[in-house]
Design an enzyme around this catalytic site. Structure first.
Site, PDB file in Angstrom:
ATOM      1  N   ILE A  81      -3.186  -6.046   1.448  1.00 35.74           N
ATOM      2  CA  ILE A  81      -3.079  -6.297   0.012  1.00 35.74           C
ATOM      3  C   ILE A  81      -1.608  -6.085  -0.338  1.00 35.74           C
ATOM      4  CG2 ILE A  81      -3.951  -5.782  -2.287  1.00 35.74           C
ATOM      5  CD1 ILE A  81      -6.112  -6.705  -0.361  1.00 35.74           C
ATOM      6  N   LYS A 131      -9.102  -0.412   1.126  1.00 37.63           N
ATOM      7  CA  LYS A 131      -7.656  -0.565   0.989  1.00 37.63           C
ATOM      8  C   LYS A 131      -7.069   0.833   1.006  1.00 37.63           C
ATOM      9  CE  LYS A 131      -4.058  -2.021  -2.287  1.00 37.63           C
ATOM     10  NZ  LYS A 131      -3.794  -2.520  -3.654  1.00 37.63           N
ATOM     11  N   TYR A 156     -10.710   1.225  -2.991  1.00 35.97           N
ATOM     12  CA  TYR A 156      -9.251   1.359  -3.045  1.00 35.97           C
ATOM     13  C   TYR A 156      -8.898   2.837  -3.110  1.00 35.97           C
ATOM     14  CZ  TYR A 156      -4.446   0.588  -4.801  1.00 35.97           C
ATOM     15  OH  TYR A 156      -3.078   0.576  -4.977  1.00 35.97           O
TER      16      TYR A 156
END
Length: 310
Positions: free
Chosen positions: A209, A167, A138
């Site tokens: 997401i 992400k 992330y």
């Protein structure tokens, strides 16, 4: 487990619901997660920043994961965010997540402390090495003050086969092209900022997401499908309607704002855990104006089929 089995489609960064006395509302959480999957979402990311995870105790985190794994069963994977103040606690959380039955991990830099790649890389490596679960890196330099460059992410991807996705929440959609140029299709690319969804998909993202999905799950899945199948033109009408709400995901009080949208559309409560407080005054009035406009102007496109059956 193949990388495409859990990293594609719309994956809610699920909010953490609280009861009136400030405890985690496990009954609502279980139902809400299933509601997301019923709407076409493909998994659940728990314990993210939208889930107010920094305010949760370690035991509360584990209880949330148990609730979600039990509620969803084989329907969809539960993917917890692995973040903590210390590397040791992050490693412990990763191990417990696997034992509970989670099927992937979203690996974050540590809270509060941000420094150079040597230290941040060591933190990520410690988490990744402690498990064989598929991992998603992330990257959110805006929130976590640590920016993982495409070259650094590639370094981890080359070192660890279980690093399967990233992400990307830097706000720079050029990062997708940079990752592709270095890694080809080695990693799944996921959009991490709601108001960059169509742009991210155009640059090759295969997953999202999402935040506002907690309030508008069917609309979020429809938007993603339109962007994937028909591009920006096909998604234009729905994106234009959704953008004022999607932009609520990218400001400091995004948790309060998204939970307020949830409450106004009957998809949850706006309760948050201190130090956050529910919105009030002009700030609240401005948010409600955008929310009420969205409720009143839901586009007809949501009744259209994605593809022409003829």
């Amino acid at each position: 487990m193949s990388k495409t089995s859990i990293w594609r489609g719309v994956i809610p960064a699920i909010t953490t619901p609280f009861t009136g006395d400030g405890q985690v509302d496990h009954a609502f959480l279980a139902g809400h997660a299933n509601c997301m999957i019923d709407a076409g979402c493909t998994g659940i990311v728990a314990l993210g920043s939208l889930g107010e995870t920094a305010t949760l105790s370690f035991e509360e985190k584990l209880a949330i994961l148990r609730t979600l794994v039990q509620a969803l069963g084989d329907r969809a994977p539960v993917i917890p965010g692995i973040a903590a103040l210390s590397t040791a606690e992050a490693v412990r959380l990763a191990r417990e997540a696997k034992a509970i039955g989670c099927r992937g991990l979203m690996v974050l830099p540590p809270y509060v402390y941000s420094t150079d790649w040597r230290e941040m890389s060591a933190h990520l490596r410690a988490v990744i090495e402690t498990t064989d679960l598929p991992c998603m890196i992330y990257n959110n330099p805006i929130a976590y003050k640590t920016d993982f460059s495409p070259a650094q992410i590639a370094e981890l991807a080359h070192a660890y086969p279980n690093v399967q996705a990233v992400k990307e929440s830097s706000g720079d959609v050029r990062r997708f092209a940079a990752l592709r140029s270095i890694l080809g299709d080695r990693l799944e690319l996921l959009v991490g900022m709601d108001d960059a969804l169509v742009e991210g998909v155009a640059m090759g993202a295969t997953g999202w997401i999402a935040g506002l999905v907690n309030a508008y799950p069917k609309e979020s899945v429809k938007l993603f499908d339109l962007a994937r199948e028909g591009g920006a033109e096909a998604a234009a009408e729905l994106y234009a309607w959704f953008l004022p709400l999607l932009r609520l995901d990218t400001v400091p009080k995004f948790v309060q704002l998204i939970k307020l949208v949830q409450e106004k559309v009957g998809m949850g409560s706006e309760r948050v855990r201190a130090p956050r407080l529910t919105l009030e005054g002009a700030e609240r009035a401005e948010a409600l104006k955008a929310i009420e406009h969205a409720i009143a102007t839901l586009p007809e496109i949501l009744t259209w089929p994605l593809t022409n059956p003829s």
